[in-house]
Structures are given as C-alpha cells and as structure tokens.
Design a protein around this motif. Structure first.
Motif, PDB file in Angstrom:
ATOM      1  N   ASP A  81      89.247  26.393  -1.360  1.00 57.74           N
ATOM      2  CA  ASP A  81      90.612  26.907  -1.203  1.00 57.74           C
ATOM      3  C   ASP A  81      90.700  27.947  -0.084  1.00 57.74           C
ATOM      4  OD1 ASP A  81      92.001  25.387  -3.060  1.00 57.74           O
ATOM      5  OD2 ASP A  81      91.477  26.715  -4.729  1.00 57.74           O
ATOM      6  N   ILE A  82      89.580  28.591   0.228  1.00 61.12           N
ATOM      7  CA  ILE A  82      89.576  29.543   1.350  1.00 61.12           C
ATOM      8  C   ILE A  82      89.832  28.799   2.650  1.00 61.12           C
ATOM      9  CG2 ILE A  82      88.158  31.176   2.643  1.00 61.12           C
ATOM     10  CD1 ILE A  82      86.636  31.740   0.040  1.00 61.12           C
ATOM     11  N   ARG A  83      89.137  27.702   2.838  1.00 62.97           N
ATOM     12  CA  ARG A  83      89.341  26.871   4.017  1.00 62.97           C
ATOM     13  C   ARG A  83      90.763  26.319   4.047  1.00 62.97           C
ATOM     14  NH1 ARG A  83      86.157  21.781   3.171  1.00 62.97           N
ATOM     15  NH2 ARG A  83      87.938  21.429   1.801  1.00 62.97           N
ATOM     16  N   SER A  84      91.255  25.899   2.890  1.00 62.10           N
ATOM     17  CA  SER A  84      92.607  25.349   2.828  1.00 62.10           C
ATOM     18  C   SER A  84      93.654  26.384   3.197  1.00 62.10           C
ATOM     19  CB  SER A  84      92.886  24.797   1.419  1.00 62.10           C
ATOM     20  OG  SER A  84      92.052  23.693   1.126  1.00 62.10           O
ATOM     21  N   ALA A  85      93.459  27.620   2.754  1.00 64.78           N
ATOM     22  CA  ALA A  85      94.416  28.684   3.067  1.00 64.78           C
ATOM     23  C   ALA A  85      94.508  28.891   4.573  1.00 64.78           C
ATOM     24  CB  ALA A  85      93.999  29.982   2.376  1.00 64.78           C
ATOM     25  N   VAL A  86      93.362  28.940   5.243  1.00 63.10           N
ATOM     26  CA  VAL A  86      93.346  29.154   6.697  1.00 63.10           C
ATOM     27  C   VAL A  86      93.989  27.975   7.420  1.00 63.10           C
ATOM     28  CG1 VAL A  86      91.874  29.440   8.718  1.00 63.10           C
ATOM     29  CG2 VAL A  86      91.324  30.638   6.595  1.00 63.10           C
ATOM     30  N   ASN A  87      93.647  26.751   7.027  1.00 63.92           N
ATOM     31  CA  ASN A  87      94.183  25.585   7.726  1.00 63.92           C
ATOM     32  C   ASN A  87      95.667  25.375   7.451  1.00 63.92           C
ATOM     33  OD1 ASN A  87      92.049  24.009   9.307  1.00 63.92           O
ATOM     34  ND2 ASN A  87      90.958  24.433   7.403  1.00 63.92           N
ATOM     35  N   ASN A  88      96.112  25.687   6.254  1.00 68.52           N
ATOM     36  CA  ASN A  88      97.552  25.632   5.999  1.00 68.52           C
ATOM     37  C   ASN A  88      98.295  26.621   6.881  1.00 68.52           C
ATOM     38  OD1 ASN A  88      98.398  23.711   3.902  1.00 68.52           O
ATOM     39  ND2 ASN A  88      96.967  24.802   2.583  1.00 68.52           N
ATOM     40  N   LEU A  90      97.275  27.719   9.842  1.00 67.99           N
ATOM     41  CA  LEU A  90      97.219  27.206  11.211  1.00 67.99           C
ATOM     42  C   LEU A  90      98.223  26.072  11.439  1.00 67.99           C
ATOM     43  CD1 LEU A  90      93.349  27.140  11.794  1.00 67.99           C
ATOM     44  CD2 LEU A  90      95.003  28.720  12.812  1.00 67.99           C
ATOM     45  N   GLN A  91      98.587  25.369  10.375  1.00 69.87           N
ATOM     46  CA  GLN A  91      99.564  24.292  10.483  1.00 69.87           C
ATOM     47  C   GLN A  91     100.994  24.789  10.273  1.00 69.87           C
ATOM     48  OE1 GLN A  91      98.522  20.748   8.160  1.00 69.87           O
ATOM     49  NE2 GLN A  91      96.355  21.287   8.305  1.00 69.87           N
ATOM     50  N   GLY A  92     101.149  26.068  10.052  1.00 71.11           N
ATOM     51  CA  GLY A  92     102.480  26.628   9.852  1.00 71.11           C
ATOM     52  C   GLY A  92     103.037  26.423   8.462  1.00 71.11           C
ATOM     53  N   LYS A  93     102.185  26.025   7.518  1.00 71.25           N
ATOM     54  CA  LYS A  93     102.616  25.824   6.141  1.00 71.25           C
ATOM     55  C   LYS A  93     102.397  27.132   5.376  1.00 71.25           C
ATOM     56  CE  LYS A  93     101.205  20.959   6.292  1.00 71.25           C
ATOM     57  NZ  LYS A  93     100.295  19.930   5.707  1.00 71.25           N
ATOM     58  N   ILE A  94     103.298  28.054   5.572  1.00 72.87           N
ATOM     59  CA  ILE A  94     103.129  29.401   5.050  1.00 72.87           C
ATOM     60  C   ILE A  94     103.071  29.417   3.523  1.00 72.87           C
ATOM     61  CG2 ILE A  94     104.014  31.750   5.044  1.00 72.87           C
ATOM     62  CD1 ILE A  94     103.085  30.683   7.777  1.00 72.87           C
ATOM     63  N   ASN A  95     103.979  28.689   2.879  1.00 69.88           N
ATOM     64  CA  ASN A  95     104.001  28.669   1.414  1.00 69.88           C
ATOM     65  C   ASN A  95     102.714  28.087   0.847  1.00 69.88           C
ATOM     66  OD1 ASN A  95     106.559  29.828   1.258  1.00 69.88           O
ATOM     67  ND2 ASN A  95     107.609  27.836   1.225  1.00 69.88           N
ATOM     68  N   ASP A  96     102.234  27.004   1.471  1.00 68.60           N
ATOM     69  CA  ASP A  96     100.986  26.391   1.003  1.00 68.60           C
ATOM     70  C   ASP A  96      99.800  27.314   1.245  1.00 68.60           C
ATOM     71  OD1 ASP A  96     102.430  24.217   0.245  1.00 68.60           O
ATOM     72  OD2 ASP A  96     101.758  22.894   1.867  1.00 68.60           O
ATOM     73  N   ALA A  97      99.825  28.037   2.370  1.00 70.24           N
ATOM     74  CA  ALA A  97      98.748  28.988   2.658  1.00 70.24           C
ATOM     75  C   ALA A  97      98.724  30.093   1.606  1.00 70.24           C
ATOM     76  CB  ALA A  97      98.935  29.587   4.050  1.00 70.24           C
ATOM     77  N   LEU A  98      99.901  30.593   1.240  1.00 75.45           N
ATOM     78  CA  LEU A  98      99.980  31.628   0.207  1.00 75.45           C
ATOM     79  C   LEU A  98      99.526  31.086  -1.148  1.00 75.45           C
ATOM     80  CD1 LEU A  98     103.387  33.319   1.143  1.00 75.45           C
ATOM     81  CD2 LEU A  98     101.078  34.262   1.451  1.00 75.45           C
ATOM     82  N   THR A  99      99.868  29.826  -1.423  1.00 73.16           N
ATOM     83  CA  THR A  99      99.440  29.209  -2.680  1.00 73.16           C
ATOM     84  C   THR A  99      97.924  29.106  -2.741  1.00 73.16           C
ATOM     85  OG1 THR A  99     101.482  27.914  -2.912  1.00 73.16           O
ATOM     86  CG2 THR A  99      99.544  27.124  -4.096  1.00 73.16           C
ATOM     87  N   GLU A 126      96.627  22.796  -6.037  1.00 77.48           N
ATOM     88  CA  GLU A 126      95.720  22.784  -4.887  1.00 77.48           C
ATOM     89  C   GLU A 126      96.414  22.174  -3.671  1.00 77.48           C
ATOM     90  OE1 GLU A 126      91.129  21.419  -3.813  1.00 77.48           O
ATOM     91  OE2 GLU A 126      92.143  20.662  -5.606  1.00 77.48           O
ATOM     92  N   LYS A 127      96.280  22.813  -2.524  1.00 85.19           N
ATOM     93  CA  LYS A 127      96.869  22.353  -1.264  1.00 85.19           C
ATOM     94  C   LYS A 127      95.740  22.115  -0.266  1.00 85.19           C
ATOM     95  CE  LYS A 127     101.027  23.094  -2.914  1.00 85.19           C
ATOM     96  NZ  LYS A 127     101.966  21.979  -3.245  1.00 85.19           N
ATOM     97  N   HIS A 128      94.991  21.067  -0.482  1.00 79.28           N
ATOM     98  CA  HIS A 128      93.782  20.814   0.307  1.00 79.28           C
ATOM     99  C   HIS A 128      94.114  20.524   1.771  1.00 79.28           C
ATOM    100  CE1 HIS A 128      89.792  19.346   1.369  1.00 79.28           C
ATOM    101  NE2 HIS A 128      90.398  18.326   1.956  1.00 79.28           N
ATOM    102  N   GLU A 129      93.489  21.261   2.662  1.00 78.95           N
ATOM    103  CA  GLU A 129      93.597  21.018   4.097  1.00 78.95           C
ATOM    104  C   GLU A 129      92.263  21.375   4.747  1.00 78.95           C
ATOM    105  OE1 GLU A 129      96.123  19.734   5.772  1.00 78.95           O
ATOM    106  OE2 GLU A 129      97.633  19.767   4.172  1.00 78.95           O
ATOM    107  N   ASP A 130      91.901  20.627   5.791  1.00 76.86           N
ATOM    108  CA  ASP A 130      90.710  20.958   6.566  1.00 76.86           C
ATOM    109  C   ASP A 130      91.085  20.957   8.043  1.00 76.86           C
ATOM    110  OD1 ASP A 130      90.475  18.218   7.580  1.00 76.86           O
ATOM    111  OD2 ASP A 130      89.712  17.709   5.595  1.00 76.86           O
ATOM    112  N   PHE A 131      90.138  21.337   8.896  1.00 74.45           N
ATOM    113  CA  PHE A 131      90.481  21.489  10.306  1.00 74.45           C
ATOM    114  C   PHE A 131      90.705  20.143  10.993  1.00 74.45           C
ATOM    115  CE2 PHE A 131      89.954  22.870  14.762  1.00 74.45           C
ATOM    116  CZ  PHE A 131      90.837  23.938  14.744  1.00 74.45           C
TER     117      PHE A 131
END
Length: 235
Positions: A81-88, A90-99, A126-131
């Motif tokens: 989730d740490i990686r997901s927060a950063v990548n969200n 970077l993608q401008g998904k502020i709400n997902d990053a905060l989640t 969970e808001k899974h995102e990777d680089f």
C-alpha cells in the motif's frame, strides 16, 4: 543479497532491451517479437517453479494455519500500500492516494503491523497501483512482451517500472541481510501459494495463456477497467 542482485541484473537487462524495442504492440509479432527468447526464459521459470517454488508453496500451505497465512498476506499487502499511495499520487488520484496512505496507518497500528486488515472493513478499499501503471497513465505504451527470469510475465514498460517500485519496497531497507532475504523468500512463497488454485484455470498452450492474460489484465488496470477485451487467433 541474492534477490537484490537478481533484481539489479533484471533491471539492467530490461534497460538494454528498451533501447532496441519497438513501442507499439498490436499484432502478435509486434507485442511478442522476442517469443523465442521469452519461451526459453518461460521454460526456465517453469522448471524453477516445478522443483522449488511450487513444492515450497504447497508445504507452506499445508503446515500454515489459515489465519496465519492470511496474516502473512495482509502484512505484505500493507507494505504494498505504500507503493500504491505514491503511484496513485503520481497519477493525480488524490483520493486513492489518501485511501492507500490511510490503509497503511490503520493497518500498521490497529492491525498489528499489518497482520490484520482493519482498513477494508471500515471502507478503505485497496487501491493497487504500481509504477508500470503510472507510466501507462502518462501515455507510455507497454512495449514488447517480456518474460523475466524468476519474475515471470512483464513488458518493457513494466520492467522499467520495477526500478522505482523496488526503491519503494520497505523490505529492501532492512539492514540485517538474513532477515531481509527471509522476508523476500517468505513473500515469494506467499505469492506462489496464493496462485495454487488460480493455475488450475490454465489450459492449452500455457505460454500463450499466461502472455495474453497478463497483457489484457495490465491494459485493464492501466485504463481503470475501460478496455475492450480482445483475444489472439492463436490463443
């Protein structure tokens, strides 16, 4: 140390292949121009899995109580989730990053270092995102399909995405080498154990099945589900 060395070697290989790689991947030949090499690496990975990873995963599942197995999966998911927060972010998904960030806080504290998922029941999904997904959202094509030694199915773009994702992995910051390598090994076995049931769905040419399933799923994830599913004639 072995895992870290293998990852560094993989990154170097991907970077070298990128220099000679076409970007578009529409036809079978374009999206998998290195099929001969990929199949060779795929066969190597299958042998490693057959004689090492799968037996370990089966033994792990046999001896581990279900509650302990879920706890291990939750622990590594919390780190992810740490990686997901950063990548969200970077993608401008502020709400997902905060989640994602909130999940880390709640699971790391109330969830006893992440072994218990307390975030999902309270609505923090969970808001899974990777680089690799981030690069895709920025407009970079996936490039040719690429099978990485030990890592499995990937693409040139997703291979490049491993670099920042590895940097964001807290396990790599563990100074005690035996502990760090034990965590790497445990995570690999946990992931493989979770795939034991899924592999039963594979039919026909396993290489083609895995390749097409991987590419379609990655396209689906990059576009947040807005994608038309297509199948190759040889699938």
């Amino acid at each position: 140390m072995l895992v870290k060395t293998l990852r560094q070697g993989t990154v170097c290989t991907v970077m070298a292949l990128l220099l000679a790689a076409p970007v578009n991947a529409e036809t079978t030949e374009q999206k998998d121009p290195w099929q001969g090499l990929n199949r060779a690496v795929f066969t190597f990975n299958e042998q490693v899995d057959r004689f090492a990873l799968k037996p370990l995963a089966q033994g792990y599942r046999y001896v581990m109580p279900d509650i302990a197995e879920r706890g291990v999966s939750n622990f590594f998911s919390n780190l992810g989730d740490i990686r997901s927060a950063v990548n969200n972010l970077l993608q401008g998904k502020i709400n997902d990053a905060l989640t994602s960030a909130s999940r880390v806080v709640f699971n790391s504290t109330f969830g006893l270092a992440g072994f218990i998922d307390v975030a999902t029941p309270i609505g923090l999904e969970e808001k899974h995102e990777d680089f690799g997904q981030t690069l895709g959202r920025w407009g970079l094509g996936s490039g040719p399909y690429l099978v990485l030694p030990l890592f499995g199915p990937s693409s040139v773009r997703d291979g490049i995405g491993l670099i920042p994702d590895i940097a964001l992995d807290p396990v790599g910051d563990v100074d005690h080498v035996p502990t760090r390598n034990s965590l790497y090994g445990l995570r690999m076995i946990d992931v493989r154990a979770n795939l034991l049931r899924a592999e039963q769905m594979i039919s026909g040419d396993k290489y083609l099945f895995v390749r097409d399933a991987y590419l379609q799923r990655r396209e689906y994830l990059v576009n947040d589900g807005e994608v038309q599913v297509k199948y190759d004639n040889d699938f």
